[in-house]
Design a protein around this motif. Structure first.
Motif, short mmCIF file in Angstrom:
data_model
loop_
_atom_site.label_atom_id
_atom_site.label_comp_id
_atom_site.label_asym_id
_atom_site.label_seq_id
_atom_site.Cartn_x
_atom_site.Cartn_y
_atom_site.Cartn_z
N GLN A 394 0.82 -1.22 0.00
CA GLN A 394 0.00 0.00 0.00
C GLN A 394 0.85 1.27 0.00
O GLN A 394 0.35 2.36 0.21
CB GLN A 394 -0.92 0.00 1.23
CG GLN A 394 -1.86 -1.19 1.30
CD GLN A 394 -2.69 -1.37 0.05
OE1 GLN A 394 -3.20 -0.40 -0.49
NE2 GLN A 394 -2.81 -2.61 -0.41
N GLY A 395 2.16 1.11 -0.22
CA GLY A 395 3.03 2.27 -0.35
C GLY A 395 3.68 2.75 0.91
O GLY A 395 4.35 3.79 0.91
N VAL A 396 3.52 2.03 2.04
CA VAL A 396 4.18 2.42 3.29
C VAL A 396 5.65 2.00 3.21
O VAL A 396 5.96 0.84 2.94
CB VAL A 396 3.51 1.75 4.50
CG1 VAL A 396 4.28 2.05 5.78
CG2 VAL A 396 2.06 2.23 4.62
N ARG A 397 6.56 2.93 3.45
CA ARG A 397 7.99 2.66 3.35
C ARG A 397 8.67 3.05 4.66
O ARG A 397 9.00 4.22 4.88
CB ARG A 397 8.62 3.44 2.18
CG ARG A 397 8.12 3.01 0.81
CD ARG A 397 8.65 1.62 0.42
NE ARG A 397 8.20 1.20 -0.91
CZ ARG A 397 7.10 0.50 -1.13
NH1 ARG A 397 6.34 0.14 -0.12
NH2 ARG A 397 6.77 0.16 -2.35
N PRO A 398 8.92 2.10 5.56
CA PRO A 398 9.52 2.46 6.85
C PRO A 398 11.01 2.75 6.73
O PRO A 398 11.73 2.10 5.98
CB PRO A 398 9.29 1.19 7.69
CG PRO A 398 9.25 0.08 6.69
CD PRO A 398 8.60 0.67 5.46
N THR A 399 11.45 3.73 7.49
CA THR A 399 12.89 3.98 7.61
C THR A 399 13.45 3.34 8.87
O THR A 399 14.65 3.12 8.98
CB THR A 399 13.18 5.49 7.65
OG1 THR A 399 12.43 6.08 8.72
CG2 THR A 399 12.75 6.14 6.34
N GLU A 400 12.56 3.07 9.83
CA GLU A 400 12.92 2.33 11.03
C GLU A 400 11.66 1.72 11.61
O GLU A 400 10.54 2.17 11.33
CB GLU A 400 13.59 3.24 12.07
CG GLU A 400 12.67 4.29 12.64
CD GLU A 400 13.33 5.17 13.69
OE1 GLU A 400 14.57 5.20 13.74
OE2 GLU A 400 12.61 5.82 14.47
N ILE A 401 11.84 0.68 12.42
CA ILE A 401 10.73 0.04 13.11
C ILE A 401 10.83 0.38 14.59
O ILE A 401 11.86 0.13 15.23
CB ILE A 401 10.77 -1.50 12.93
CG1 ILE A 401 10.77 -1.89 11.44
CG2 ILE A 401 9.58 -2.14 13.66
CD1 ILE A 401 9.52 -1.54 10.69
N ARG A 402 9.77 0.96 15.13
CA ARG A 402 9.70 1.23 16.56
C ARG A 402 9.03 0.03 17.22
O ARG A 402 7.84 -0.22 17.00
CB ARG A 402 8.96 2.53 16.83
CG ARG A 402 9.70 3.72 16.22
CD ARG A 402 9.16 5.07 16.62
NE ARG A 402 10.00 6.13 16.07
CZ ARG A 402 9.82 7.42 16.29
NH1 ARG A 402 8.82 7.82 17.06
NH2 ARG A 402 10.64 8.32 15.76
N LEU A 403 9.77 -0.71 18.01
CA LEU A 403 9.34 -2.01 18.50
C LEU A 403 8.88 -1.91 19.95
O LEU A 403 9.60 -1.38 20.80
CB LEU A 403 10.50 -3.01 18.39
CG LEU A 403 10.14 -4.49 18.36
CD1 LEU A 403 9.28 -4.82 17.15
CD2 LEU A 403 11.42 -5.34 18.33
N VAL A 404 7.68 -2.44 20.21
CA VAL A 404 7.10 -2.44 21.56
C VAL A 404 6.57 -3.83 21.87
O VAL A 404 6.59 -4.72 21.03
CB VAL A 404 5.98 -1.38 21.69
CG1 VAL A 404 6.52 0.02 21.49
CG2 VAL A 404 4.85 -1.65 20.70
N CYS A 423 15.47 -3.82 8.23
CA CYS A 423 15.26 -2.42 8.60
C CYS A 423 15.76 -2.21 10.03
O CYS A 423 15.61 -3.10 10.88
CB CYS A 423 13.76 -2.10 8.52
SG CYS A 423 13.33 -0.37 8.71
N PRO A 424 16.35 -1.05 10.35
CA PRO A 424 16.78 -0.79 11.72
C PRO A 424 15.61 -0.82 12.70
O PRO A 424 14.47 -0.46 12.35
CB PRO A 424 17.39 0.62 11.64
CG PRO A 424 17.75 0.81 10.21
CD PRO A 424 16.72 0.05 9.43
N VAL A 425 15.90 -1.25 13.92
CA VAL A 425 14.90 -1.35 14.97
C VAL A 425 15.31 -0.47 16.14
O VAL A 425 16.47 -0.49 16.57
CB VAL A 425 14.76 -2.82 15.44
CG1 VAL A 425 13.96 -2.92 16.73
CG2 VAL A 425 14.10 -3.66 14.35
N VAL A 426 14.36 0.31 16.66
CA VAL A 426 14.59 1.13 17.85
C VAL A 426 13.47 0.85 18.85
O VAL A 426 12.40 0.36 18.49
CB VAL A 426 14.64 2.64 17.53
CG1 VAL A 426 15.82 2.96 16.64
CG2 VAL A 426 13.34 3.10 16.88
N ARG A 427 13.75 1.17 20.12
CA ARG A 427 12.77 0.96 21.19
C ARG A 427 12.50 2.28 21.90
O ARG A 427 13.44 3.04 22.18
CB ARG A 427 13.28 -0.04 22.23
CG ARG A 427 13.43 -1.44 21.75
CD ARG A 427 14.02 -2.30 22.87
NE ARG A 427 13.11 -2.43 23.99
CZ ARG A 427 13.49 -2.71 25.24
NH1 ARG A 427 14.77 -2.82 25.52
NH2 ARG A 427 12.60 -2.86 26.20
#
Length: 500
Positions: A394-404, A423-427
């Motif tokens: 659907q065109g969503v392009r993440p630059t990072e994943i915020r993980l919870v 993709c990089p992951v941050v918390r």
């Protein structure tokens, strides 16, 4: 600015935080567990009185915490598990236990009947932007009509779980578009109840009159009832914000309120979602075209089995969480060929409500506890990666994943998500994204109610911070997982005739 309370009422328990609006610090945290009614054929229910008891306990504990002045509280925000069905009489009494998001007893017959009565899948998608998915509220309402007609006759108000806690706090029967969009009788593009779907559920016209008033996300539901204000030591004018579903409020708590940010949750179920300024409708119906609880939209994909898979495996092997992580790390990427399709609770994405879990690739040499632990973690992650593919489509392009979520506490799992997603992951620094998001929304509501035109993005930027030292993909394992994920897709498709 005063203090703001955030409440997150989930399936397993209620969490709460107190946010200092001036410093941005979390002054107190509290938690109370919930019971769960489980039965055959996918029955999952809770008594809404348990949520009230837990919420009351949490607020009392927060107000008893050192450094918290209850008279300084300005507003409360409530996040709640989505899709649940709380049926009330005209007098506001709960008719029966609430059916939860994970209750699949209603799924096959009711979802099919509603879809057929509404004119088929394409007509449903045109009317509401979503399919009538297993777990959404609509099927639960029709289940009550079909199976408990006497209770259905008494039905005067349909509330979602967070709406019910707002009702307890204020006495007002209201809701907002974010949580409402997970009912399958709400038109997400036009932000209104769908008479087409309501008529398909019950052509008598009864249901429209049972629905709460819709308010905007920055509006208050009301003020805390006087008797509760006295009980907790509040002033007489403490607002209760609109609140929202757990995913919508966790989006606020992770700063996912502007385009380009993607949040993924490793909880009992898994979710992956992004902010959008316009509706995102998936023609295939795999993406949930939700509204956000900030006035925008929140395209989201949900999978039913994440820590479900690891917890079942942990208990089977008699391990604690640390032991499961240690064995999974010992196994290495690919689990020596063992692969798990983790559909223990059926699956929402892909839509396989009757599916069951299955292990593949077993040999006499690889059938060991370490590989079972790794396969449980990898299978759940591959399921979420399928969700990311739906968003990418659907065109969503993440630059990072915020993980919870609980799984995000595992360094091994964070690395696995980075490798599988590429993709990089941050918390977030504050792990309780739902409770923090509820407090931030409460602050937004209070400021706007006081005449300040504060934007939610500005508040999120002020109160949400990411932990240092994110996780980046490991090139070797990322390449390995790219191949393994393709194998997972082939296996899933091959078993669709059995699981579908």
């Amino acid at each position: 600015m005063g203090l703001f309370i955030g409440i997150d009422s989930g399936t397993q328990g209620t969490k709460g935080v107190v946010l200092d609006g001036e410093s941005g610090r979390i002054l107190a945290e509290a938690y109370a567990p919930h019971e769960l009614i489980e039965g055959e054929h996918g029955l999952r229910e809770q008594d809404p009185a348990w949520w009230v008891e837990a919420c009351r306990s949490v607020i009392a504990a927060l107000m008893d915490s050192d450094g918290v002045d209850s008279s300084a509280v300005r507003a409360i925000g409530v996040s709640g598990q989505q899709h649940g069905f709380v049926p009330l009489t005209e007098a506001g009494e709960v008719i029966r236990p609430a059916k939860l998001w994970c209750d699949t007893a209603t799924a096959p017959p009711q979802c099919a009947a509603i879809t057929e009565a509404a004119g088929g899948h394409e007509a449903v998608l045109k009317a509401i932007g979503n399919s009538v998915a297993a777990g959404f509220t609509a099927s639960k309402v029709v289940w009550l009509k079909d199976n408990e007609p006497e209770n259905y006759d008494r039905l005067a108000t349909i509330l979602l779980p967070h709406d019910y806690l707002n009702f307890w706090l204020t006495g007002e029967r209201r809701t907002e578009c974010g949580d409402a969009s997970g009912t399958a009788y709400f038109d997400v593009a036009n932000r209104r109840w769908s008479t087409e779907l309501l008529d398909a559920m019950d052509p008598s016209g009864k249901l429209l009159a049972c629905l709460p008033e819709l308010i905007d996300s920055d509006q208050p539901v009301g003020v805390v009832r006087p008797e509760l204000a006295r009980e907790f030591g509040f002033g007489s004018d403490v607002l209760v914000s609109s609140g929202g579903g757990d995913n919508m409020i966790a989006a606020i708590g992770t700063g996912n309120v502007v385009p380009g940010v993607v949040t993924a949750s490793l909880g009992t179920s898994g979710t992956i979602y992004a902010h959008s300024e316009s509706p995102v409708i998936d023609p295939q119906g795999e993406l949930a075209a939700f509204c956000s609880s900030t006035g925008g939209w929140l395209p989201l994909v949900c999978t039913m089995n994440v820590t479900v898979a690891t917890e079942l495996t942990r208990r089977l092997l008699g391990l604690d969480t640390g032991g499961l992580n240690a064995l999974a790390a010992e196994a290495g990427a690919g689990a020596s060929g063992v692969m798990l399709l983790p559909f223990f609770n059926g699956e929402r994405t892909p839509a396989l409500p009757s599916a069951t879990a299955s292990l593949h690739g077993l040999t006499p040499s690889n059938y060991i506890p370490a590989n079972l632990c790794r396969a449980a973690m990898e299978g759940a992650t591959f399921g979420l990666r399928y969700g990311l593919d739906v968003l990418l489509r659907q065109g969503v392009r993440p630059t990072e994943i915020r993980l919870v979520g609980g799984g995000a506490k595992s360094a091994l799992w964070r690395q696995m998500v980075a490798d599988v997603f590429g993709c990089p992951v941050v918390r977030p620094v504050v792990e309780e994204a739902g409770a923090l998001g509820a407090a931030i929304q409460a602050a937004w509501c209070a400021l706007r109610d006081g005449g300040e035109r504060t934007e939610i993005a500005d508040l999120a930027a002020r109160y949400v911070a990411m932990a240092e030292g994110g996780t980046v993909p490991n090139p070797g394992d990322a390449a390995r997982y790219a191949d393994l994920y393709q194998r997972y897709l082939v296996l899933d498709r091959a078993l669709r005739p059995v699981n579908g």
